[in-house]
Scaffold this active site. Structure first.
Site, mmCIF file in Angstrom:
data_model
loop_
_atom_site.group_PDB
_atom_site.id
_atom_site.type_symbol
_atom_site.label_atom_id
_atom_site.label_comp_id
_atom_site.label_asym_id
_atom_site.label_seq_id
_atom_site.Cartn_x
_atom_site.Cartn_y
_atom_site.Cartn_z
ATOM 1 N N ARG A 58 28.452 -57.815 -40.397
ATOM 2 C CA ARG A 58 27.008 -57.286 -39.842
ATOM 3 C C ARG A 58 26.154 -58.246 -39.608
ATOM 4 N NH1 ARG A 58 29.569 -54.100 -40.689
ATOM 5 N NH2 ARG A 58 29.756 -52.369 -42.192
ATOM 6 N N SER A 94 23.175 -48.458 -46.005
ATOM 7 C CA SER A 94 22.997 -49.405 -46.639
ATOM 8 C C SER A 94 22.180 -50.447 -46.526
ATOM 9 C CB SER A 94 24.469 -50.093 -46.584
ATOM 10 O OG SER A 94 25.449 -49.749 -46.743
ATOM 11 N N GLU A 106 20.363 -55.892 -45.520
ATOM 12 C CA GLU A 106 21.450 -55.483 -44.313
ATOM 13 C C GLU A 106 19.738 -55.507 -42.977
ATOM 14 O OE1 GLU A 106 24.890 -53.427 -44.362
ATOM 15 O OE2 GLU A 106 24.449 -51.768 -43.084
HETATM 16 C C1 LIG Z 1 22.606 -42.644 -42.800
HETATM 17 C C2 LIG Z 1 23.181 -44.051 -42.314
HETATM 18 C C3 LIG Z 1 24.314 -44.358 -42.674
HETATM 19 C C4 LIG Z 1 24.948 -45.705 -41.723
HETATM 20 N N1 LIG Z 1 26.126 -45.652 -41.841
HETATM 21 C C5 LIG Z 1 26.252 -47.488 -41.396
HETATM 22 C C6 LIG Z 1 28.062 -48.387 -41.818
HETATM 23 O O1 LIG Z 1 28.450 -46.759 -42.276
HETATM 24 N N2 LIG Z 1 28.241 -48.892 -41.157
HETATM 25 C C7 LIG Z 1 27.197 -49.630 -40.834
HETATM 26 O O2 LIG Z 1 27.590 -51.009 -40.346
HETATM 27 N N3 LIG Z 1 25.865 -49.013 -40.688
HETATM 28 C C8 LIG Z 1 25.519 -48.442 -40.498
HETATM 29 N N4 LIG Z 1 24.330 -47.756 -40.618
HETATM 30 C C9 LIG Z 1 23.233 -48.488 -40.181
HETATM 31 C C10 LIG Z 1 22.721 -48.914 -38.386
HETATM 32 O O3 LIG Z 1 22.866 -47.291 -38.217
HETATM 33 C C11 LIG Z 1 23.296 -49.202 -37.650
HETATM 34 O O4 LIG Z 1 22.788 -50.237 -37.945
HETATM 35 C C12 LIG Z 1 23.225 -49.630 -36.241
HETATM 36 O O5 LIG Z 1 24.235 -50.091 -35.622
HETATM 37 C C13 LIG Z 1 21.809 -49.494 -36.011
HETATM 38 O O6 LIG Z 1 21.979 -49.149 -34.489
HETATM 39 P P1 LIG Z 1 20.434 -48.686 -33.736
HETATM 40 O O7 LIG Z 1 20.394 -48.482 -32.180
HETATM 41 O O8 LIG Z 1 19.832 -47.637 -35.009
HETATM 42 O O9 LIG Z 1 19.776 -50.026 -34.029
HETATM 43 P P2 LIG Z 1 18.418 -50.249 -34.367
HETATM 44 O O10 LIG Z 1 18.330 -50.250 -35.933
HETATM 45 O O11 LIG Z 1 17.282 -49.398 -33.380
HETATM 46 O O12 LIG Z 1 18.695 -51.567 -34.421
HETATM 47 C C14 LIG Z 1 18.759 -52.805 -35.349
HETATM 48 C C15 LIG Z 1 19.194 -53.964 -34.990
HETATM 49 O O13 LIG Z 1 19.647 -54.185 -33.578
HETATM 50 C C16 LIG Z 1 18.619 -55.168 -32.376
HETATM 51 N N5 LIG Z 1 19.096 -54.299 -31.765
HETATM 52 C C17 LIG Z 1 19.162 -52.640 -31.207
HETATM 53 N N6 LIG Z 1 19.105 -52.668 -29.669
HETATM 54 C C18 LIG Z 1 20.068 -53.311 -29.123
HETATM 55 C C19 LIG Z 1 19.641 -53.596 -28.054
HETATM 56 N N7 LIG Z 1 19.848 -53.113 -26.789
HETATM 57 N N8 LIG Z 1 20.062 -55.940 -27.533
HETATM 58 C C20 LIG Z 1 19.483 -56.541 -29.113
HETATM 59 N N9 LIG Z 1 19.262 -56.240 -30.114
HETATM 60 C C21 LIG Z 1 19.335 -55.389 -29.911
HETATM 61 C C22 LIG Z 1 17.227 -54.415 -33.390
HETATM 62 O O14 LIG Z 1 16.300 -54.899 -33.011
HETATM 63 C C23 LIG Z 1 17.341 -55.083 -34.906
HETATM 64 O O15 LIG Z 1 17.437 -56.474 -35.017
HETATM 65 C C24 LIG Z 1 24.016 -46.298 -41.181
HETATM 66 C C25 LIG Z 1 22.868 -45.982 -40.799
HETATM 67 C C26 LIG Z 1 22.499 -44.473 -41.602
HETATM 68 C C27 LIG Z 1 20.863 -43.926 -40.916
#
Ligand SMILES: Cc1cc2nc3c(=O)[nH]c(=O)nc-3n(C[C@H](O)[C@H](O)[C@H](O)COP(=O)(O)OP(=O)(O)OC[C@H]3O[C@@H](n4cnc5c(N)ncnc54)[C@H](O)[C@@H]3O)c2cc1C
Length: 298
Positions: free
Chosen positions: A171, A220, A290
């Site tokens: 992560r 998480s 996380e």
């Molecule tokens: C129901 C549920 C289940 C999940 N299961 C998992 C799982 O199994 N495994 C897992 O790893 N995660 C899981 N997650 C967490 C999440 O989906 C992941 O961390 C995912 O990678 C976040 O992507 P996002 O586009 O929503 O990022 P965001 O939440 O929009 O951003 C997260 C971080 O990344 C940065 N960021 C986003 N886009 C960019 C970009 N283009 N350039 C630079 N920085 C950027 C943001 O500034 C922030 O710091 C889950 C979440 C939910 C709600």
């Protein structure tokens, strides 16, 4: 009077002022972003970055599925990369824009008979967020197959970076400070579409029986400590089902905090701190969030 660059940004995409971030995070909490900008494409991003005053803080946004933004909001510019939605395949390498939903990428890979991103079918974020978080599940993670990323630096200069230069770990990705991920390229293995789809279905089924997927959450909340599980520690500390305000530690999975309807960021943050304190007192282990906490600290 609004600064001249605000007017120009409106020609490079859509700019909104004081946009509620509760609308853009899966937890459904968070105050307003002073500026919310959705650039029309990669060229627009580079131009916008070249023009933006250096003292405007930037926050890249994907799906907001791993973000907790303070009730006071974000006094800077949120950059929504959702328009970067191209997907291109060549020689078992798949290139995807930062705004592609990971679940869409997983489905496209299955159709093309490319294996390695099956877990993405179960993670509700975009490719850019997946890179920033080194998302993973079911024994797979982004870093296993990532070949390179394209980024824009804060000054608008674009660059390609090989995955091995990103020091990716659980992560965690060491992106250059202040950069935006624009696209990513993954090197995959060929397999039958049917076998890939079967694995994806199995992952989805396992997830839906063990996580509160019908409620607003950020997945998480804490990273798993080495050789342990945050959910086990929180449950053993007697916190499963515990609530503060309208935020509640899920009865289904103790490492999830659920917004029961009208939760605030403060409710969620207070629950995070309570879990940290009680787990620390009981087991001597400091749980590390996380979820990315913006505008406050845990
Ligand atoms: C129901 C549920 C289940 C999940 N299961 C998992 C799982 O199994 N495994 C897992 O790893 N995660 C899981 N997650 C967490 C999440 O989906 C992941 O961390 C995912 O990678 C976040 O992507 P996002 O586009 O929503 O990022 P965001 O939440 O929009 O951003 C997260 C971080 O990344 C940065 N960021 C986003 N886009 C960019 C970009 N283009 N350039 C630079 N920085 C950027 C943001 O500034 C922030 O710091 C889950 C979440 C939910 C709600």
């Amino acid at each position: 009077m609004s600064p001249a660059w605000e007017t120009i940004l409106n020609t490079l995409g859509a700019l909104r002022l004081n946009e509620s971030m509760a609308r853009h995070t899966t937890l459904g909490v968070g105050g307003p972003a002073r500026w919310y900008f959705r650039p029309a494409g990669q060229q627009a991003i580079a131009e916008a970055l070249q023009m933006l005053p250096a003292n405007v803080p930037l926050l890249p946004l994907g799906r907001g599925s791993n973000m907790l933004i303070a009730d006071s909001g974000f006094d800077g510019m949120v950059i929504d990369l959702g328009e970067l939605s191209h997907i291109h395949e060549e020689n078992q390498c798949i290139q995807a824009g930062a705004g592609v939903r990971m679940s869409k990428l997983a489905n496209d890979c299955a159709r093309l008979g490319l294996s390695g991103l099956e877990f993405m079918a179960t993670v509700p974020g975009d490719v850019g967020g997946g890179i920033a978080m080194n998302a993973g599940a079911f024994g797979q993670q982004v870093s296993d197959t990532l070949k390179f990323i394209d980024i824009a630096h804060r000054d608008g200069h674009c660059e390609q970076i090989p995955a091995e230069d990103l020091a990716m770990a659980y992560r965690q990705t060491n992106l250059p400070a202040g950069c935006l991920v624009l696209a990513a390229c993954f090197e995959l293995q060929s397999d039958s579409p049917q076998a890939i789809r079967t694995r994806m279905t199995d992952m989805r089924n396992r997830r839906s029986s063990s996580q509160p997927l019908s409620k607003p959450t950020c997945g998480s909340v804490f990273k798993n400590p080495p050789q342990d599980h945050a959910a086990r520690l929180i449950e053993q500390a007697g916190l499963k089902g515990c609530s503060i305000g309208h935020a509640r530690i899920s009865d289904v999975h103790a490492n999830f905090i659920v917004n029961e309807g009208d939760a605030t960021s403060t409710d969620v943050l207070n629950l995070i701190r309570r879990a940290q304190n009680e787990v620390q007192q009981k087991f001597g282990i400091r749980l590390e969030p996380e979820v990315r906490i913006i505008g406050e600290s845990a």
